[in-house]
Scaffold this motif. Structure first.
Motif, short mmCIF file in Angstrom:
data_model
loop_
_atom_site.label_atom_id
_atom_site.label_comp_id
_atom_site.label_asym_id
_atom_site.label_seq_id
_atom_site.Cartn_x
_atom_site.Cartn_y
_atom_site.Cartn_z
N ILE A 91 55.35 31.03 -5.96
CA ILE A 91 56.41 30.46 -4.59
C ILE A 91 57.21 31.77 -4.36
CG2 ILE A 91 58.51 28.98 -3.71
CD1 ILE A 91 56.87 26.76 -5.37
N ALA A 92 57.82 32.03 -5.70
CA ALA A 92 58.89 33.50 -5.49
C ALA A 92 57.91 34.65 -4.83
CB ALA A 92 59.81 33.61 -6.59
N TRP A 93 56.68 35.20 -5.35
CA TRP A 93 56.27 35.77 -4.36
C TRP A 93 56.04 35.69 -2.66
CZ3 TRP A 93 54.58 40.25 -6.90
CH2 TRP A 93 53.78 41.28 -5.72
N VAL A 94 55.88 34.74 -2.30
CA VAL A 94 55.31 34.11 -0.88
C VAL A 94 56.80 34.15 -0.29
CG1 VAL A 94 54.76 32.61 0.11
CG2 VAL A 94 53.51 32.55 -1.62
N LEU A 95 58.08 33.94 -0.79
CA LEU A 95 58.73 33.60 -0.36
C LEU A 95 59.32 35.53 -0.17
CD1 LEU A 95 60.90 30.78 -1.41
CD2 LEU A 95 59.80 31.40 0.55
N VAL A 96 59.22 35.85 -1.22
CA VAL A 96 58.90 37.23 -0.70
C VAL A 96 58.65 38.20 0.07
CG1 VAL A 96 60.42 39.89 -2.20
CG2 VAL A 96 60.71 37.78 -2.91
N THR A 154 62.66 20.72 -11.17
CA THR A 154 62.84 21.75 -12.47
C THR A 154 62.55 23.13 -11.28
OG1 THR A 154 60.63 21.52 -14.43
CG2 THR A 154 62.41 20.40 -14.96
N LEU A 155 61.77 22.60 -10.75
CA LEU A 155 61.27 23.81 -9.39
C LEU A 155 61.69 24.90 -9.44
CD1 LEU A 155 59.50 24.64 -7.73
CD2 LEU A 155 60.38 22.75 -5.91
N PRO A 156 63.22 24.61 -8.84
CA PRO A 156 64.41 25.93 -8.76
C PRO A 156 64.28 26.76 -9.17
CG PRO A 156 65.01 24.04 -7.88
CD PRO A 156 64.31 23.46 -8.92
N PHE A 157 64.42 26.36 -10.77
CA PHE A 157 64.48 27.67 -11.90
C PHE A 157 63.86 28.69 -12.38
CE2 PHE A 157 66.46 23.84 -13.44
CZ PHE A 157 67.27 23.93 -13.40
N VAL A 158 62.44 28.80 -12.02
CA VAL A 158 61.94 30.15 -12.16
C VAL A 158 61.79 30.12 -11.04
CG1 VAL A 158 59.69 31.15 -12.22
CG2 VAL A 158 60.48 29.21 -14.20
N VAL A 159 61.70 29.74 -9.31
CA VAL A 159 61.42 30.26 -8.15
C VAL A 159 63.21 31.22 -8.58
CG1 VAL A 159 61.81 30.08 -6.10
CG2 VAL A 159 60.13 29.11 -7.44
#
Length: 281
Positions: A91-96, A154-159
């Motif tokens: 998800i972080a990859w997609v958002l960035v 816990t979704l936000p932590f890694v993102v």
């Protein structure tokens, strides 16, 4: 023969020397606030857990029902942390790296679990996956239901741990790797992943620590079935309800120790990975 210059002696009490911009007053205020908010409550909890002595503490922690709840909690939390590491990084990859309609809305939704009361999440999940599920998926009183509930909170932590690091990654190195014939997977595994590893480990550790002590999101959908879906937080509440506060405090201390040790180990691993990455540059 030249003599080596004498090694300067370290001033006595040098470890007490304060450096930085805030000075002793700022450090004192920070320590005082930390003591009032964190250290004193933890100290009171620890004292309460040993009211019946070490034997009473050990008996409370090693009771079969307590161990069963700890096994369920740790097992489910590990699964949730692994899921978060994979999906949170994606998800972080997609958002960035990607642009798409509604990206700002998706970015804002990531932080929703921080703002939403977790009991509300449990009610929503029970309505969606409970006995009267509108999508015909029944996860009530099952461990998969616990995984879904804990994955939500816990979704936000890694993102949020990976996102800022990914923004700072040098894209020129990736482009150079691709231009030399490396595949996207090899470029990610050998160029990007080592840089992201400390953030991924840190975010996964935070997700695990949050999951291990979660109560609100699992209180309804979990079912609180001993040896199957009873989380340790629910077991602690059960001990308080049957007027065993010392047992509840003892299991709480055990849970705190597990969380603290896991976070400490993961932080050490993240720092070690970061040092290796800096040395390789």
């Amino acid at each position: 023969m030249d003599k080596k210059p004498p090694t300067p002696r370290r001033p006595r009490w040098s470890w007490l020397r304060v450096t930085g911009s805030v000075g002793p007053f700022g450090i004192g205020v920070a320590v005082l606030w930390l003591s009032v908010i964190v250290l004193l409550p933890l100290a009171a909890l620890t004292v309460s857990s040993f009211e019946d002595g070490w034997s009473g503490f050990w008996d409370a922690v090693t009771a079969p029902s307590a161990l069963d709840s700890l096994k369920v909690t740790i097992g489910v939390s590990v699964i949730v942390a692994v899921i978060n590491v994979v999906m949170g990084t994606l998800i972080a990859w997609v958002l960035v790296r990607d642009e798409f309609p509604g990206k700002n809305i998706v970015n804002a939704l990531i932080d929703l679990p921080f703002a939403l009361p977790t009991i509300v999440a449990s009610i929503v999940l029970l309505s969606l996956y409970g006995p009267n599920s509108p999508v015909d998926i029944h996860l009530n009183a099952t461990q998969p239901g616990l995984v879904v509930a804990l994955a939500f909170v816990t979704l936000p932590f890694v993102v949020r741990s990976v996102q800022p690091v990914l923004i700072e990654v040098d894209k020129e190195v990736e482009q150079a790797s691709l231009s030399l014939g490396a595949s996207n997977w090899i470029t990610f595994r050998r160029i990007v992943l080592p840089t992201l590893a400390p953030a991924i480990i840190s975010g996964g550790g935070l997700a695990f620590a949050r999951a291990i002590g979660e109560y609100g999101s699992v209180v309804l959908i979990g079912g609180n079935i001993p040896r199957e879906t009873q989380m340790t937080s629910q077991y602690i509440q059960q001990q308080i309800e049957v007027d065993r506060p010392v047992n509840a405090a003892a299991v709480s201390v055990a849970l705190l120790v597990i969380s603290f040790v896991s976070l400490l180990v993961l932080r050490m691993l993240a720092e070690r990975t970061s040092r290796k990455e800096e040395a390789a540059r």
